[in-house]
Write a protein that holds these residues in place. Sequence first.
Motif, PDB file in Angstrom:
ATOM      1  N   UNK A   1      30.027 -34.245 -63.909  1.00 30.59           N
ATOM      2  CA  UNK A   1      28.854 -33.485 -63.497  1.00 30.59           C
ATOM      3  C   UNK A   1      29.303 -32.067 -63.186  1.00 30.59           C
ATOM      4  N   UNK A   2      28.983 -31.136 -64.067  1.00 26.51           N
ATOM      5  CA  UNK A   2      29.423 -29.753 -63.918  1.00 26.51           C
ATOM      6  C   UNK A   2      28.211 -28.831 -64.033  1.00 26.51           C
ATOM      7  N   UNK A   3      27.561 -28.518 -62.905  1.00 24.70           N
ATOM      8  CA  UNK A   3      26.326 -27.732 -62.954  1.00 24.70           C
ATOM      9  C   UNK A   3      26.535 -26.223 -62.860  1.00 24.70           C
ATOM     10  N   UNK A   4      27.772 -25.738 -62.869  1.00 25.90           N
ATOM     11  CA  UNK A   4      28.038 -24.328 -62.610  1.00 25.90           C
ATOM     12  C   UNK A   4      27.340 -23.412 -63.610  1.00 25.90           C
ATOM     13  N   UNK A   5      27.559 -23.632 -64.905  1.00 18.48           N
ATOM     14  CA  UNK A   5      26.966 -22.753 -65.917  1.00 18.48           C
ATOM     15  C   UNK A   5      25.439 -22.836 -65.921  1.00 18.48           C
ATOM     16  N   UNK A   6      24.853 -24.050 -65.916  1.00 18.58           N
ATOM     17  CA  UNK A   6      23.387 -24.109 -65.877  1.00 18.58           C
ATOM     18  C   UNK A   6      22.790 -23.399 -64.666  1.00 18.58           C
ATOM     19  N   UNK A   7      23.411 -23.526 -63.493  1.00 18.10           N
ATOM     20  CA  UNK A   7      22.866 -22.878 -62.310  1.00 18.10           C
ATOM     21  C   UNK A   7      22.960 -21.355 -62.406  1.00 18.10           C
TER      22      UNK A   7
ATOM     23  N   UNK B   1      33.079 -18.663 -59.171  1.00 22.22           N
ATOM     24  CA  UNK B   1      33.349 -17.531 -60.043  1.00 22.22           C
ATOM     25  C   UNK B   1      33.593 -17.936 -61.496  1.00 22.22           C
ATOM     26  N   UNK B   2      33.857 -19.221 -61.728  1.00 21.17           N
ATOM     27  CA  UNK B   2      34.253 -19.658 -63.076  1.00 21.17           C
ATOM     28  C   UNK B   2      33.154 -19.494 -64.125  1.00 21.17           C
ATOM     29  N   UNK B   3      31.888 -19.867 -63.848  1.00 21.66           N
ATOM     30  CA  UNK B   3      30.892 -19.740 -64.912  1.00 21.66           C
ATOM     31  C   UNK B   3      30.631 -18.294 -65.316  1.00 21.66           C
ATOM     32  N   UNK B   4      30.700 -17.372 -64.367  1.00 16.31           N
ATOM     33  CA  UNK B   4      30.462 -15.964 -64.675  1.00 16.31           C
ATOM     34  C   UNK B   4      31.443 -15.483 -65.745  1.00 16.31           C
ATOM     35  N   UNK B   5      32.679 -15.977 -65.684  1.00 18.71           N
ATOM     36  CA  UNK B   5      33.702 -15.590 -66.658  1.00 18.71           C
ATOM     37  C   UNK B   5      33.616 -16.427 -67.932  1.00 18.71           C
ATOM     38  N   UNK B   6      33.529 -17.740 -67.795  1.00 19.14           N
ATOM     39  CA  UNK B   6      33.666 -18.620 -68.956  1.00 19.14           C
ATOM     40  C   UNK B   6      32.440 -18.649 -69.861  1.00 19.14           C
ATOM     41  N   UNK B   7      31.271 -18.276 -69.358  1.00 19.98           N
ATOM     42  CA  UNK B   7      30.077 -18.288 -70.206  1.00 19.98           C
ATOM     43  C   UNK B   7      30.198 -17.351 -71.406  1.00 19.98           C
ATOM     44  N   UNK B   8      31.052 -16.348 -71.309  1.00 24.66           N
ATOM     45  CA  UNK B   8      31.186 -15.407 -72.423  1.00 24.66           C
ATOM     46  C   UNK B   8      31.728 -16.076 -73.685  1.00 24.66           C
TER      47      UNK B   8
END
Length: 317
Positions: A26-32, A75-82
């Motif tokens: 369950x990894x909601x970081x990027x969707x949120x 901080x991870x989704x802000x970087x990895x979404x790219x």
Amino acid sequence: MTVLSSIEVRRLFDDLRRAPSTAGRYAPHKPLLLLLALARLQHGRTGQFGFVEVEESLRQLLTEFGPSNARNTRHLPYWHLQSDSGGHLWQLHLPAELSQHPRAKAPSLTLLRGAEVTGGLHPDVEQALHSNPALLVEMARLLLDNTFPDSLHEDIASVLGLDLTPPGQFAKEEPPSYDSTARRRRDKAFRDQVLRAYEYRCCVCGFDLRLGHLPVGLEAAHIQWHNVGGPDITTNGLSLCSLHHKLFDLGAFTLAPDSLKVVFSEHALAGSRGLSGELQHHGKDLLRPVVAEALPAPVFLHWNWTNVFKKDARRFA
């Protein structure tokens, strides 16, 4: 700037990299973070933004709707979404000191705060959503459907100030439906099988109100959420009243995998009612199903304990 069709935008959102459902992660970081960006756009806040502008909001969202300690990796989704969706969904503008930083390894939280990084939805995507508010709502619902149980959708939208009501009709040229690779069909028999196994009562508080022959306010809850691989089988279900279903999905309580006792989180506060309120159920035995074969399976209880329950657990008296 490229003019994207609604279908192209849907495909970009649906290509978002997620943990495999078979792994039950369950990894909601990027969707949120994306939902936060959609809420900003819905309120007219266009353009890119620094991480510090959204850090506190994202921390709050991950605290309320993510696994325990998810806020520590905010901080991870802000970087990895790219790197998702071929780089066409999320874009970062990097200062010189980060321009050569490997994409696969995010900078530290401290570094990302201090560097003059800006990011956000790709301009082509932002323009398509800004010009089609109904598409924006549809993408918000897609993210919610693919990541969270239905019981949490309105709560997440409320925290974000995100209006999920479609403003008018979708564009006539393209259909409003989309095919999601992450969505699985639900077994329509699941609800009845679970409620019947627990004799149409909440297995926490015993609520069993009926109007005639119709059970009222009872729901079949998935222990391991359906959208992260939880199967529609009785051993992955609990018969819960609507209140306890919401509390269960928020991680306010769970079941101890070894004893099937109701376990409330230390973060669940009962106010002036104290132990005469919901906390009276802490440490109590689950109201068991009529057959042992329907008892919750340890594998699903362990998943819920690990991914949803807000640790730490309250002590038993």
